[in-house]
Design an enzyme around this catalytic site. Sequence first.
Site, mmCIF file in Angstrom:
data_model
loop_
_atom_site.group_PDB
_atom_site.id
_atom_site.type_symbol
_atom_site.label_atom_id
_atom_site.label_comp_id
_atom_site.label_asym_id
_atom_site.label_seq_id
_atom_site.Cartn_x
_atom_site.Cartn_y
_atom_site.Cartn_z
ATOM 1 C CG PHE A 299 -1.748 1.270 1.335
ATOM 2 C CD1 PHE A 299 -3.106 1.320 1.184
ATOM 3 C CD2 PHE A 299 -1.070 2.748 1.691
ATOM 4 C CE1 PHE A 299 -4.054 2.295 1.484
ATOM 5 C CE2 PHE A 299 -1.980 3.820 1.740
ATOM 6 C CZ PHE A 299 -3.537 3.464 1.623
ATOM 7 C CD GLU A 300 4.953 2.568 -2.828
ATOM 8 O OE1 GLU A 300 5.700 2.706 -1.977
ATOM 9 O OE2 GLU A 300 5.330 2.228 -3.966
#
Length: 402
Positions: A299-300
């Site tokens: 997740f980024e």
Amino acid sequence: MALPKSMRYLAGATFCIFIYLFVQILRAPASESEIKVPSKTPESGYNSKDRDPQLDPSGEPPGPLRRVEGDNYAPNDPASARINATILSLVRNEEADDMVQSMRDLERTWNHKFNYPWTFFNDKPFTEEFKEKTRAATKAEVRYELVPAEHWDIPSWINMDLYNESVSLLLEQKVQYVERQSYHQMCRWNSGMFSEHPALKDMQYYWRVEPNVHFFCDVDYDVFAWMQDHNKTYGFNINLFDSPQSVATLWPETKKFVEDNPSYVHPNNAQEWLEDGKRRPENHQIAHGYSTCHFWSNFEIGDLSFWRSKTYREYFTHLDRAGGFFYERWGDAPVHSVALGLFEDKTKIHWFRDIGYQHIPFFNCPNNPKCSGCVAGKFSDGAKWLEREDCRPLWFKYVGMD
């Protein structure tokens, strides 16, 4: 008998002091719990409640927030309010069903409102089956891109005999995935090659989404626009310790680069977070000075400008030439995290506490009525030792929560 004048003055002064104190008591909070004490001070950092994600009141980031108004985010509208941003994933054809699972969750909780395009990357051509399944999961535009061989293949300077020997040694140390050549290639691509793909040349922001992840919370503001409006470079969700054996020489190589380029280090950096190993899980060692704290990059949400900057391109080239993506198992998560922690203003890095998320075995579960499907405050799925992998308390200690 009249009191002396001096006694009358003293009595009057005493009465005035009594009245003043009485008024202050009436104005003060009834109990200490009602006093709002700043959660961060230069001396003490964040208090224990602020450092505990389970006790943190999760909510939307500070405004302004751009939301749907009428059809301003309608799909296929070139005049929509969308900015230059995309959701992206490096994914294989055989992961189509897992990718659709992730798409359905993010579409349901966020993207069905904003209709940002999906961009899929693969080192092999996508099958018609993959395209059919993923197109059916969204109203937004979907793009299918091939990773160029020069971005994916093992570089010519890697000694394959040394690579094979290194893999054997790391297998003895029980380093995960080290035997998979494609895993090394993936880590290198996600670390420094993805931002150079021609398909992203007009994009500024991206949200990385992997197959078989879950999103739990309704998010009704434009996350990309919030990043732009608040001048944020990077958004994370989960923050962990890494395997020291997998990044044994990452910090020494980074120090070499910094010694040659001291001006690249940002004066408001997060180096303390990168070097504080006091909260390492039991029986784990720091990696030659690196705490191994890293943003879990499955997740980024990021600004591609940082990865394209002169500083990062030179840093990535230095690491690439050192060979640690193959001779060790440098992941894109620690590489991105070290770069951000040293070369970016730490106030430009944001914890998206309001976005509920799971990538097995870890969670970010806000205590928020907009969330469903996960237990508020839950961090891991399974063994108790997983709880000790949480590095967010160190981030809150040195950087805080904006």
